[in-house]
Design a protein around this motif. Structure first.
Motif, PDB file in Angstrom:
ATOM      1  N   ASP A 155       0.851  -1.259  -0.057  1.00  0.00           N
ATOM      2  CA  ASP A 155       0.094   0.094   0.032  1.00  0.00           C
ATOM      3  C   ASP A 155       0.923   1.243  -0.020  1.00  0.00           C
ATOM      4  O   ASP A 155       2.029   1.276   0.574  1.00  0.00           O
ATOM      5  N   SER A 157       0.073   4.596   1.616  1.00  0.00           N
ATOM      6  CA  SER A 157      -1.187   5.123   2.404  1.00  0.00           C
ATOM      7  C   SER A 157      -0.607   6.403   3.140  1.00  0.00           C
ATOM      8  O   SER A 157       0.374   6.751   3.645  1.00  0.00           O
ATOM      9  N   SER A 159      -3.176   8.199   5.004  1.00  0.00           N
ATOM     10  CA  SER A 159      -4.274   8.473   5.703  1.00  0.00           C
ATOM     11  C   SER A 159      -4.127   9.480   6.810  1.00  0.00           C
ATOM     12  O   SER A 159      -3.081   9.157   7.485  1.00  0.00           O
TER      13      SER A 159
END
Length: 576
Positions: A155, A157, A159
Motif C-alpha cells: 500500500d 497510505s 491516511s
C-alpha cells in the motif's frame, strides 16, 4: 558521531526501537508546533548520519531487517538517491528541517507516519518492496510531495496526513492507494496514468488544489488511471478544481456518496466495470461523462446537481434518479440532463403521489436532451412504476427536450409496446405527431401543418384506435346527405311513386335516404344498384342542381377519406 547518534545506532544494530521521546523523557511531541523540546540534544540527529547509517559500509552490513526511529529532530537533508537499502525504514513522529530525498532508491518498506517535513519529500522513481506509509498526522510542506513513478509492492497510505504543497504521483504503481481523511492543498494533485492493483480510497479527504482552474494542472487529476477495484470518494471534498478521470479504467465501482466537488467531475471515455454511485453528492458544475462505458448502475439519487452530461455513454444496468427507497436528485432550476446518444438498460425515477398524473416529479430537471437516448426497459419499482404513467406524463417528459425529433417518441413507444401496453405506445406516437404539427406551424411551414391537422382530425394520424375517427366522419357526412334527401320534396315525390308498399313509405324513407347518402359517400363500393340509378339524373327530375352539386362534393369527400384510410392502414402516414 554525537552521543544521541551513537545511542540510535546501538539500538538500530540490536534491532531495538530507537524511541527518542522515551530517551528525552517526554510524551510524543506534536510536529510543526514550534515546541522548543524538539531542539533538545537528546533527540537531534544529522541527516548525514541517517544517510550514512542506511547506505554506507560497514554500518549498512550490520543493519537488521527493520530500522525504527521515533521522535527525532533531523537537521539537514537525508539523501538516499539511487541507493539500495535492504531494510524497512521507519522514521515516525519526527521532524525534518530539510528535504527527504529518496529518488530512485530501493527499500523493503518505508514508514514516515506522524512526521513533519518542512521542505517536502522527493521520491521520484522510489521502489518499495512492501508498504509506503505517510499517515497518522504526517505533514509535508515547503515543497511538493513527489511520488512520480513510485513503485510499491504493498500500500501507499497517506491516511490522515496533511500535504500542504501539492502531490504529484503520475505513473505511480501500488497495490492500494489510501488517502482517506487526508488533506492536500497548495499545489497540483496528480495521479495521471497511475496503476493500482487494488482500490484507491479518498473517502473523507479534503483536496484543495492551488489555483481555481478548468485545467487539469490545478485539480485532482486521475486521467488514464487504472484501478483494478474501487475508487472510493465517499464524503470527500474537492473545494477547488475538477476531479478528472478522462480515459480512466476502474475495475469496480466509483463511489461518491456524499462527495463534494466545487467544480465538477469529468470522466470522458472512462471505463467503469461496476457502478457510478453519486448518491447525495454535491457539485457546482455539471458532471460530465461523455463516451464512457459503465457496466453497472449510474445512481444520482439525492445528488445536488446543476446538470449532468452522459453524451454517448453506455450504462449496462440502471440509470437511477431515485426510487421507492431513494430520494430524487436536487436539480438547479437551469439544470440540463444531457442523454444525447446515451444507452441504458433500465431507467428508474421516484414519482410523487401528491402530483397529478401529468406532472413530472423532482427526479427530472426542467430541461432534457434525449436525442438518440435508448433504453431497454422502464423501471418497475413499487409505487414508482414508469410503465404505468398517464399518457400526458410521457408527453410532458419528452417535451422537456426543447429540440423535436421523432426518435425519442419512437423509442418510448417501442418499449411500451414491447412491455405489453399498445394503448400507451399509441398515445406516445400520437403526441409525437401533435408536436410535429406544432413545430411545423411555429417555423412557418403552414402546408405541412395543415396536412398534419387534416390527418389528425380525420384519421388520428393513422395511429391505432385513433384511426377510427374516420368512422365518425363517414357517419357525419352520410347524415348530412340524409338530411338533404329527406327534406328534398322533389326526391321524395319521385321515390314515393315507385315505392312497392306506399303505406310504409314515411317509415322507411329516412332509412332509404341514409343508405343512398352512404352509397354516394363510399368510393368504389356499391351498396345497392337502386341508389346508383337514383343519382343518375341528368334531367334533374329527382334532385335539383344544388343538391347534385352537394352530392358530388360528398363523393369527393368520400374518396379523400378513403385515400386517407388506405394510407393509414398501409402505414404511409407513419413513414418518416
Amino acid at each position: 558521531m554525537t552521543e544521541t547518534e551513537q545511542w540510535v545506532w546501538s539500538a538500530a544494530r540490536e534491532g531495538r526501537i530507537a524511541n527518542l521521546n522515551k530517551r528525552c523523557a517526554t510524551d510524543d511531541l506534536e510536529p510543526a508546533k514550534s515546541d522548543p523540546r524538539w531542539n533538545d540534544s537528546c533527540r537531534v540527529l544529522r541527516g548525514a548520519f541517517i544517510t550514512a547509517m542506511l547506505t554506507s559500509k560497514p554500518w549498512q552490513d550490520e543493519l537488521p531487517r527493520r530500522v525504527v526511529i521515533i521522535g527525532a529532530r533531523v537537521n539537514g537533508s537525508v539523501g538516499l538517491v539511487s541507493q539500495s537499502v535492504n531494510a524497512e525504514v521507519v522514521l515516525r513522529k519526527s521532524e525534518f528541517d530539510a528535504p527527504l530525498i529518496l529518488s530512485r532508491a530501493e527499500l523493503l518498506g518505508l514508514d514516515l507516519s506522524g512526521s513533519f517535513f518542512e521542505h517536502g519529500i522527493q521520491a521520484n522513481s522510489l521502489s518499495v518492496k512492501n508498504d509506503f506509509f505517510l499517515r497518522e498526522g504526517a505533514i509535508v510542506r515547503g515543497g511538493v510531495l513527489d511520488l512520480v513513478k513510485v513503485h510499491a509492492g504493498g500500500d501507499v497510505s497517506l491516511s490522515g496526513a496533511s500535504i500542504e504543497a501539492g502531490l504529484e504521483a503520475d505513473s505511480l504503481q501500488a497495490y492500494r492507494v489510501i488517502l482517506n481523511k487526508t488533506t492536500i492543498r497548495g499545489g497540483p494533485i496528480r495521479f495521471v496514468s497511475a496503476e493500482i492493483k487494488g482500490s484507491m480510497v479518498l473517502a473523507g479527504g479534503v483536496f484543495e488544489p492551488e489555483v481555481t482552474s478548468t485545467s487539469p494542472e490545478a485539480t485532482l487529476n486521475l486521467d488514464s488511471i487504472k484501478i483494478s477495484k474501487i475508487l472510493d470518494l465517499r464524503g470527500a471534498t474537492v473545494s477547488k478544481g475538477i476531479v478528472w478521470l478522462i480515459g480512466a479504467n476502474i475495475g469496480w465501482n466509483v463511489e461518491m456518496d456524499g462527495a463534494t466537488s466545487l467544480f465538477g467531475f469529468v470522466a470522458d471515455g472512462a471505463q467503469i466495470g461496476g457502478s457510478l454511485i453519486m448518491r447525495s453528492a454535491s457539485f457546482a458544475q455539471a458532471p460530465r461523462l461523455d463516451a464512457s462505458d459503465i457496466k453497472g448502475n449510474v445512481d444520482i439519487s439525492s445528488a445536488k446537481l446543476p446538470g449532468l452530461d452522459l453524451v454517448n455513454s453506455k450504462i449496462g444496468a440502471i440509470l437511477r434518479l431515485g426510487s421507492d427507497t431513494r430520494e430524487a436528485p436536487r436539480w438547479q432550476n437551469d439544470a440540463v440532463l444531457n442523454l444525447n446518444g446515451t444507452q441504458a438498460k433500465v431507467i428508474q425515477d421516484r414519482s410523487n403521489s401528491s402530483l397529478n398524473g401529468c406532472e413530472l416529479s423532482a427526479s427530472w430537471p426542467n430541461t432534457l436532451n434525449v436525442q438518440g437516448f435508448s433504453y431497454d426497459q422502464l423501471g418497475a419499482r413499487p409505487g414508482n412504476d414508469l410503465r404505468s404513467r398517464d399518457a400526458c406524463w410521457y408527453q410532458n417528459w419528452l417535451e422537456r427536450d426543447p429540440y423535436f425529433s421523432r426518435q425519442p417518441y419512437q423509442q418510448l413507444a417501442r418499449i411500451l409496446q414491447a412491455q405489453g401496453d399498445p394503448d400507451r405506445a399509441n398515445a406516445v406516437r400520437f403526441a409525437a405527431r401533435d408536436r410535429e404539427l406544432h413545430e411545423a406551424w411555429r417555423r412557418g411551414d403552414y402546408g405541412t401543418a395543415i396536412l398534419l391537422f387534416c390527418l389528425k382530425v380525420t384519421i388520428g394520424y393513422g395511429i391505432g384506435e385513433y384511426t377510427f375517427r374516420v368512422l365518425w366522419w363517414i357517419g357525419a357526412v352520410a347524415l348530412i346527405g340524409t338530411l338533404v334527401l329527406v327534406f328534398s320534396r322533389q326526391a321524395e315525390e319521385s321515390k314515393r311513386a315507385d315505392w312497392r308498399y306506399p303505406v310504409h313509405f314515411n317509415l322507411f324513407w329516412p332509412v332509404w335516404c341514409f343508405g343512398a347518402s352512404l352509397d354516394q359517400l363510399l368510393p368504389v363500393v356499391e351498396l345497392n344498384k337502386e341508389f346508383t340509378e337514383f343519382f343518375n339524373d341528368p334531367r334533374r327530375e329527382r334532385l335539383n342542381s344544388a343538391q347534385h352539386l352537394y352530392f358530388g362534393i360528398q363523393a369527393l369527400v368520400g374518396y379523400l377519406l378513403g385515400l386517407a384510410l388506405v394510407a393509414a392502414l398501409s402505414g404511409v402516414t407513419q413513414a418518416n
